[in-house]
Design a protein around this motif. Structure first.
Motif, PDB file in Angstrom:
ATOM      1  N   GLU A 112      -3.746  46.662  16.240  1.00  0.00           N
ATOM      2  CA  GLU A 112      -4.388  47.498  15.424  1.00  0.00           C
ATOM      3  C   GLU A 112      -5.911  47.448  15.171  1.00  0.00           C
ATOM      4  OE1 GLU A 112      -4.529  48.257  10.478  1.00  0.00           O
ATOM      5  OE2 GLU A 112      -2.885  46.723  11.292  1.00  0.00           O
ATOM      6  N   ASP A 113      -6.526  46.376  15.454  1.00  0.00           N
ATOM      7  CA  ASP A 113      -7.857  46.255  15.423  1.00  0.00           C
ATOM      8  C   ASP A 113      -8.452  46.819  16.720  1.00  0.00           C
ATOM      9  OD1 ASP A 113      -8.013  45.060  13.053  1.00  0.00           O
ATOM     10  OD2 ASP A 113      -7.858  43.128  13.743  1.00  0.00           O
ATOM     11  N   ARG A 114      -7.746  46.620  17.655  1.00  0.00           N
ATOM     12  CA  ARG A 114      -8.462  47.194  18.898  1.00  0.00           C
ATOM     13  C   ARG A 114      -8.316  48.653  18.911  1.00  0.00           C
ATOM     14  NH1 ARG A 114      -7.420  45.403  24.848  1.00  0.00           N
ATOM     15  NH2 ARG A 114      -9.014  47.019  25.857  1.00  0.00           N
ATOM     16  N   LEU A 115      -7.108  49.147  18.620  1.00  0.00           N
ATOM     17  CA  LEU A 115      -6.975  50.741  18.416  1.00  0.00           C
ATOM     18  C   LEU A 115      -7.750  51.309  17.697  1.00  0.00           C
ATOM     19  CD1 LEU A 115      -2.891  51.256  18.333  1.00  0.00           C
ATOM     20  CD2 LEU A 115      -4.610  51.916  20.089  1.00  0.00           C
ATOM     21  N   ARG A 116      -8.168  50.743  16.058  1.00  0.00           N
ATOM     22  CA  ARG A 116      -9.138  51.045  15.545  1.00  0.00           C
ATOM     23  C   ARG A 116     -10.694  51.225  16.081  1.00  0.00           C
ATOM     24  NH1 ARG A 116      -7.310  52.026  10.283  1.00  0.00           N
ATOM     25  NH2 ARG A 116      -5.319  50.806   9.802  1.00  0.00           N
ATOM     26  N   SER A 117     -11.013  50.187  16.920  1.00  0.00           N
ATOM     27  CA  SER A 117     -12.058  50.124  17.545  1.00  0.00           C
ATOM     28  C   SER A 117     -12.360  51.094  18.651  1.00  0.00           C
ATOM     29  CB  SER A 117     -12.304  48.613  18.037  1.00  0.00           C
ATOM     30  OG  SER A 117     -13.489  48.685  18.985  1.00  0.00           O
ATOM     31  N   ILE A 118     -11.415  51.305  19.307  1.00  0.00           N
ATOM     32  CA  ILE A 118     -11.509  52.409  20.146  1.00  0.00           C
ATOM     33  C   ILE A 118     -11.460  53.847  19.756  1.00  0.00           C
ATOM     34  CG2 ILE A 118      -9.824  53.910  22.029  1.00  0.00           C
ATOM     35  CD1 ILE A 118      -8.885  50.984  22.712  1.00  0.00           C
ATOM     36  N   MET A 119     -10.757  53.986  18.541  1.00  0.00           N
ATOM     37  CA  MET A 119     -10.867  55.091  18.048  1.00  0.00           C
ATOM     38  C   MET A 119     -12.305  55.354  17.256  1.00  0.00           C
ATOM     39  SD  MET A 119      -7.104  55.801  16.085  1.00  0.00           S
ATOM     40  CE  MET A 119      -7.493  55.007  14.697  1.00  0.00           C
ATOM     41  N   ALA A 120     -13.009  54.543  16.810  1.00  0.00           N
ATOM     42  CA  ALA A 120     -14.155  54.654  16.107  1.00  0.00           C
ATOM     43  C   ALA A 120     -15.252  54.637  17.203  1.00  0.00           C
ATOM     44  CB  ALA A 120     -14.500  53.193  15.208  1.00  0.00           C
ATOM     45  N   ALA A 121     -15.201  54.237  18.417  1.00  0.00           N
ATOM     46  CA  ALA A 121     -16.008  54.526  19.405  1.00  0.00           C
ATOM     47  C   ALA A 121     -16.045  55.637  20.159  1.00  0.00           C
ATOM     48  CB  ALA A 121     -16.080  53.478  20.565  1.00  0.00           C
ATOM     49  N   ALA A 122     -15.056  56.409  20.057  1.00  0.00           N
ATOM     50  CA  ALA A 122     -14.786  57.616  20.729  1.00  0.00           C
ATOM     51  C   ALA A 122     -15.397  58.698  19.936  1.00  0.00           C
ATOM     52  CB  ALA A 122     -13.345  57.916  21.018  1.00  0.00           C
ATOM     53  N   ARG A 123     -16.134  59.536  20.699  1.00  0.00           N
ATOM     54  CA  ARG A 123     -16.797  60.740  20.299  1.00  0.00           C
ATOM     55  C   ARG A 123     -16.066  62.015  20.425  1.00  0.00           C
ATOM     56  NH1 ARG A 123     -18.804  57.377  16.826  1.00  0.00           N
ATOM     57  NH2 ARG A 123     -20.809  56.107  17.423  1.00  0.00           N
ATOM     58  N   ALA A 124     -15.445  61.846  21.207  1.00  0.00           N
ATOM     59  CA  ALA A 124     -14.670  63.058  21.734  1.00  0.00           C
ATOM     60  C   ALA A 124     -13.272  62.835  22.322  1.00  0.00           C
ATOM     61  CB  ALA A 124     -15.401  63.938  22.774  1.00  0.00           C
ATOM     62  N   PRO A 125     -12.535  63.891  22.167  1.00  0.00           N
ATOM     63  CA  PRO A 125     -10.945  63.547  22.669  1.00  0.00           C
ATOM     64  C   PRO A 125     -10.770  62.846  24.276  1.00  0.00           C
ATOM     65  CG  PRO A 125     -11.010  65.735  21.742  1.00  0.00           C
ATOM     66  CD  PRO A 125     -12.580  65.197  21.906  1.00  0.00           C
ATOM     67  N   GLU A 126     -11.976  63.386  25.142  1.00  0.00           N
ATOM     68  CA  GLU A 126     -11.875  62.840  26.439  1.00  0.00           C
ATOM     69  C   GLU A 126     -12.385  61.485  26.400  1.00  0.00           C
ATOM     70  OE1 GLU A 126     -13.798  65.620  25.763  1.00  0.00           O
ATOM     71  OE2 GLU A 126     -12.516  67.084  26.223  1.00  0.00           O
ATOM     72  N   ALA A 127     -13.301  60.842  25.394  1.00  0.00           N
ATOM     73  CA  ALA A 127     -13.834  59.771  25.544  1.00  0.00           C
ATOM     74  C   ALA A 127     -12.775  58.694  24.840  1.00  0.00           C
ATOM     75  CB  ALA A 127     -15.037  59.502  24.790  1.00  0.00           C
ATOM     76  N   LEU A 128     -11.888  59.310  24.104  1.00  0.00           N
ATOM     77  CA  LEU A 128     -10.750  58.554  23.495  1.00  0.00           C
ATOM     78  C   LEU A 128      -9.591  58.473  24.516  1.00  0.00           C
ATOM     79  CD1 LEU A 128      -8.984  57.315  21.087  1.00  0.00           C
ATOM     80  CD2 LEU A 128      -8.109  59.450  20.427  1.00  0.00           C
ATOM     81  N   ALA A 129      -9.420  59.406  25.480  1.00  0.00           N
ATOM     82  CA  ALA A 129      -8.209  59.421  26.227  1.00  0.00           C
ATOM     83  C   ALA A 129      -8.850  58.339  27.418  1.00  0.00           C
ATOM     84  CB  ALA A 129      -8.295  60.719  27.087  1.00  0.00           C
ATOM     85  N   HIS A 130     -10.038  58.327  27.886  1.00  0.00           N
ATOM     86  CA  HIS A 130     -10.554  57.434  28.860  1.00  0.00           C
ATOM     87  C   HIS A 130     -10.495  56.058  28.141  1.00  0.00           C
ATOM     88  CE1 HIS A 130     -13.278  55.828  31.637  1.00  0.00           C
ATOM     89  NE2 HIS A 130     -13.832  55.223  31.132  1.00  0.00           N
ATOM     90  N   ALA A 131     -10.824  55.691  27.037  1.00  0.00           N
ATOM     91  CA  ALA A 131     -10.805  54.592  26.490  1.00  0.00           C
ATOM     92  C   ALA A 131      -9.402  53.721  26.396  1.00  0.00           C
ATOM     93  CB  ALA A 131     -11.474  54.361  24.981  1.00  0.00           C
ATOM     94  N   LEU A 132      -8.517  54.921  26.074  1.00  0.00           N
ATOM     95  CA  LEU A 132      -7.049  54.473  26.163  1.00  0.00           C
ATOM     96  C   LEU A 132      -6.549  54.170  27.465  1.00  0.00           C
ATOM     97  CD1 LEU A 132      -5.697  56.850  23.350  1.00  0.00           C
ATOM     98  CD2 LEU A 132      -6.109  54.362  23.210  1.00  0.00           C
ATOM     99  N   ASP A 133      -6.915  54.682  28.302  1.00  0.00           N
ATOM    100  CA  ASP A 133      -6.604  54.449  29.886  1.00  0.00           C
ATOM    101  C   ASP A 133      -7.135  53.249  30.115  1.00  0.00           C
ATOM    102  OD1 ASP A 133      -4.998  56.650  30.491  1.00  0.00           O
ATOM    103  OD2 ASP A 133      -6.548  57.858  31.372  1.00  0.00           O
ATOM    104  N   LYS A 134      -8.365  52.953  29.804  1.00  0.00           N
ATOM    105  CA  LYS A 134      -8.888  51.560  30.086  1.00  0.00           C
ATOM    106  C   LYS A 134      -8.345  50.518  29.476  1.00  0.00           C
ATOM    107  CE  LYS A 134     -13.370  49.074  30.189  1.00  0.00           C
ATOM    108  NZ  LYS A 134     -14.599  49.357  29.963  1.00  0.00           N
ATOM    109  N   ALA A 135      -7.716  50.568  28.156  1.00  0.00           N
ATOM    110  CA  ALA A 135      -7.188  49.568  27.451  1.00  0.00           C
ATOM    111  C   ALA A 135      -5.684  49.350  28.061  1.00  0.00           C
ATOM    112  CB  ALA A 135      -7.005  49.876  26.114  1.00  0.00           C
ATOM    113  N   LEU A 136      -5.039  50.233  28.576  1.00  0.00           N
ATOM    114  CA  LEU A 136      -3.685  50.154  29.182  1.00  0.00           C
ATOM    115  C   LEU A 136      -3.902  49.594  30.487  1.00  0.00           C
ATOM    116  CD1 LEU A 136      -2.183  53.179  27.611  1.00  0.00           C
ATOM    117  CD2 LEU A 136      -1.889  50.894  27.124  1.00  0.00           C
ATOM    118  N   GLY A 137      -4.916  49.876  31.419  1.00  0.00           N
ATOM    119  CA  GLY A 137      -5.011  49.360  32.627  1.00  0.00           C
ATOM    120  C   GLY A 137      -4.445  50.407  33.787  1.00  0.00           C
ATOM    121  N   SER A 138      -4.824  51.488  33.306  1.00  0.00           N
ATOM    122  CA  SER A 138      -4.255  52.492  34.216  1.00  0.00           C
ATOM    123  C   SER A 138      -4.831  52.567  35.398  1.00  0.00           C
ATOM    124  CB  SER A 138      -4.714  53.967  33.421  1.00  0.00           C
ATOM    125  OG  SER A 138      -3.974  54.115  32.121  1.00  0.00           O
TER     126      SER A 138
END
Length: 163
Positions: A112-138
């Protein structure tokens, strides 16, 4: 409480095969003799895999031992055990080591904390998608996938940690 996992050496130069076996043997405190086969994606490389059992944290020890050779591609998995999350490690030359917590089904778990941090740092949908891809090791998954597929049907060696 013991756990188990698998080491997948997706590709290594032939000259490094014995060093990989020695590294795994040091961690497991047991002799290791893997069945090396040609890696179809890179015919000059070899591949092998082995199942292991040992105490929680053995997967991290195996990943640390194998990352000594920056030219190999590998994955190490460790199943969850009582009181310990499962883990997955992926290593790709030039990209480095990726580590993730995994659940009982083998899926990467983001807290949960990691997801909240990713969401707070993402300024646009593309940034959120990129951060989630990175967190998942895509990126690691994408680079390893051809090597995984090439290993279908390869022999598996089972190892047990002593002590």
């Amino acid at each position: 409480m013991p756990t188990r996992g698998v080491v997948y050496v997706h590709s290594t130069p032939l000259a490094v095969c014995s060093h990989v076996e020695w590294a795994i043997a040091r961690v497991l405190a047991a002799p290791v003799n893997l069945q090396w086969t040609a890696q179809p994606v890179d015919p000059s490389a070899r591949r092998a895999e082995c199942g292991w059992s040992g105490r929680a944290g053995t997967g991290a020890e195996l990943a640390a031992a194998l990352r000594q050779w920056p030219m190999i591609r590998f994955e190490v998995t460790e199943e969850p055990s009582p009181g310990a999350d499962g883990e997955r490690f992926m290593y790709v030359p030039g990209r480095g080591l990726f580590r993730a917590t995994v659940g009982a089904a083998g899926d990467i778990q983001l807290g949960e904390d990691r997801l909240r941090s990713i969401m707070a740092a993402a300024r646009a949908p593309e940034a959120l998608a990129h951060a989630l891809d990175k967190a998942l090791g895509s990126a690691w998954d994408a680079e390893l996938e051809p090597y995984r597929y090439a290993g279908d049907g390869a022999p598996v060696t089972l190892l047990t940690r002593v002590g």
